[in-house]
Design an enzyme around this catalytic site. Structure first.
Site, PDB file in Angstrom:
ATOM      1  CB  CYS A 255      -4.973   7.290   1.198  1.00 38.00           C
ATOM      2  SG  CYS A 255      -5.472   8.907   0.546  1.00 38.00           S
ATOM      3  CG  LEU A 256      -9.837   7.813   5.354  1.00 36.88           C
ATOM      4  CD1 LEU A 256      -9.822   9.246   5.874  1.00 36.88           C
ATOM      5  CD2 LEU A 256     -11.231   7.457   4.853  1.00 36.88           C
ATOM      6  CG  ASN A 297      -7.712  11.091  -4.695  1.00 38.35           C
ATOM      7  OD1 ASN A 297      -7.973  12.266  -4.451  1.00 38.35           O
ATOM      8  ND2 ASN A 297      -8.641  10.171  -4.827  1.00 38.35           N
ATOM      9  CG  HIS A 337      -3.374   5.996  -3.546  1.00 42.34           C
ATOM     10  ND1 HIS A 337      -4.426   5.262  -3.054  1.00 42.34           N
ATOM     11  CD2 HIS A 337      -3.666   7.285  -3.265  1.00 42.34           C
ATOM     12  CE1 HIS A 337      -5.320   6.062  -2.502  1.00 42.34           C
ATOM     13  NE2 HIS A 337      -4.880   7.304  -2.622  1.00 42.34           N
ATOM     14  CD  GLU A 339      -3.572   1.931  -4.035  1.00 38.65           C
ATOM     15  OE1 GLU A 339      -4.444   2.802  -4.095  1.00 38.65           O
ATOM     16  OE2 GLU A 339      -2.587   2.019  -3.273  1.00 38.65           O
TER      17      GLU A 339
END
Length: 359
Positions: A255-256, A297, A337, A339
């Site tokens: 993600c980031l 997200n 994600h 996870e």
């Protein structure tokens, strides 16, 4: 008590307040998941945001102490069509409203979340205010213009270096993967740590601002960049430190972390119109020629690939980059994600691929 959501474009929605009654301003975003409101609220990537759940009934299975993705709620507020007052689940330990009150977070129910989501999809993500007060035009303007999420990473990441030993049980499915992982915390979800520990990794968690020299002095086998909130371009100092790590140690990210790898390698990122948030987003693994349902997200994505990187995953809905790999160096990252829990677990194979990059 009556409450209002006031959007920066002038739209106003009325509903009933629940949780902790307080005026809050944040970026209004929507999540399409049918479950997972506890994980969403405690996900550090939602720091500074007011979350709209598109699924109409929220709170029906309550809150438990095992499914936190951080130490508490990181979102600024919650908007739902209908709040369930009494949960029905054997794991429930307390109710959603109690959870919001304990964390001093306000919620609003009774809003037409379908209409609100359509506005966000059409006009894009925007700032908004949730309040029980009768605010003047001047107060509304001051709150909206004063909102900033630039320091979000620093507010949610660990403040000290922490160490977590790998799991070495007899039934461990990954007994040979005892690797030393440097996990840089930009707002890491707890389940990233769980996935690494379950694979018998010794994990050292570092604050976002940690210098590359400190990380290298600990001689990790792999540098892992976590998820986190906000605009990746705001993390100027962190990008410079990351440049010192790429090419010296294997680097992977989620993600980031994925976006920061792109920026540190002279790629570019841009803000999506309304982002990808939910646990039902299809992503294609180009190498496996297979589509996975993923949890997502993020409000930003990689729009210019760095030199010597190849795309490994794409978003089936809009074709955006969901994964990339360096063709010469041990660098690999994904936007979604793997996870995620609850939600699809079929992409957690990526943690084995991440660890395979370790020296």
């Amino acid at each position: 008590m009556e409450a209002k959501l006031i959007l920066e474009n002038g739209s106003v929605f009325s509903g009933e307040a629940f949780g902790y009654l307080d005026t809050q301003v944040g970026e209004v975003v929507f999540n399409t998941g049918m479950t997972g409101y506890q994980e969403v609220l405690t996900d550090p990537s939602y720091c500074g945001q007011i979350i709209v759940m598109t699924y109409p009934l929220i709170g029906n299975y309550g809150i438990n102490l095992d499914d936190f993705e951080s130490t508490g709620i990181k979102a600024k507020g919650l908007i739902v069509r209908e709040k369930c007052a009494f949960s029905s689940n054997f794991r429930s330990e307390f109710e959603l409203e109690q959870f919001l009150k304990q964390n001093k977070i306000m919620g609003i129910e009774g809003i037409d979340t379908r209409a609100l989501t359509r506005i966000i999809r059409s006009s894009g993500t925007m700032r908004g205010i949730i309040t029980t007060d009768d605010l003047s035009e001047g107060q509304i303007q001051t709150l909206i213009e004063g909102y900033s999420n630039k320091g979000a990473v620093y507010s949610v990441c660990t403040k000290v270096v922490e160490h977590f030993a790998g799991s070495r049980t007899e039934n461990n499915a990954h007994p040979k993967s005892a690797k030393k992982i440097a996990l840089i915390d930009y707002g890491a979800k707890t389940n990233i740590l769980r996935e690494l520990i379950e694979r018998n990794c010794d994990v050292t968690l570092y604050p976002a601002w940690t210098k590359a020299e400190e990380i290298l002095s600990d001689q990790p086998d792999l540098v892992f960049l976590s998820n986190g909130p906000g605009n990746p371009e705001d993390l100027i100092a962190e990008i410079q430190e990351l440049k010192k790590l790429i090419g010296v140690k294997p680097v992977v990210g989620i993600c980031l972390g994925h976006q920061l790898i792109a920026l540190a390698s002279d790629g570019e990122t841009s803000k999506l119109k309304f982002g990808h948030r939910g646990c039902n987003h299809p992503v294609k693994d180009l190498g496996k020629n297979r589509v996975y349902i993923t949890s997502q997200n993020h409000g930003y994505c990689v729009t210019k690939m760095p030199k010597d990187f190849e795309v490994t995953h794409i978003n089936v809905n809009d074709g955006s980059v969901e994964g990339m790999r360096h063709t010469l160096l041990p660098v690999f990252s994904v936007q979604f994600h793997p996870e995620a829990s609850p939600g699809p677990r079929e992409s957690d194979y990526l943690f084995d691929e991440f660890i395979a990059y370790a020296e």
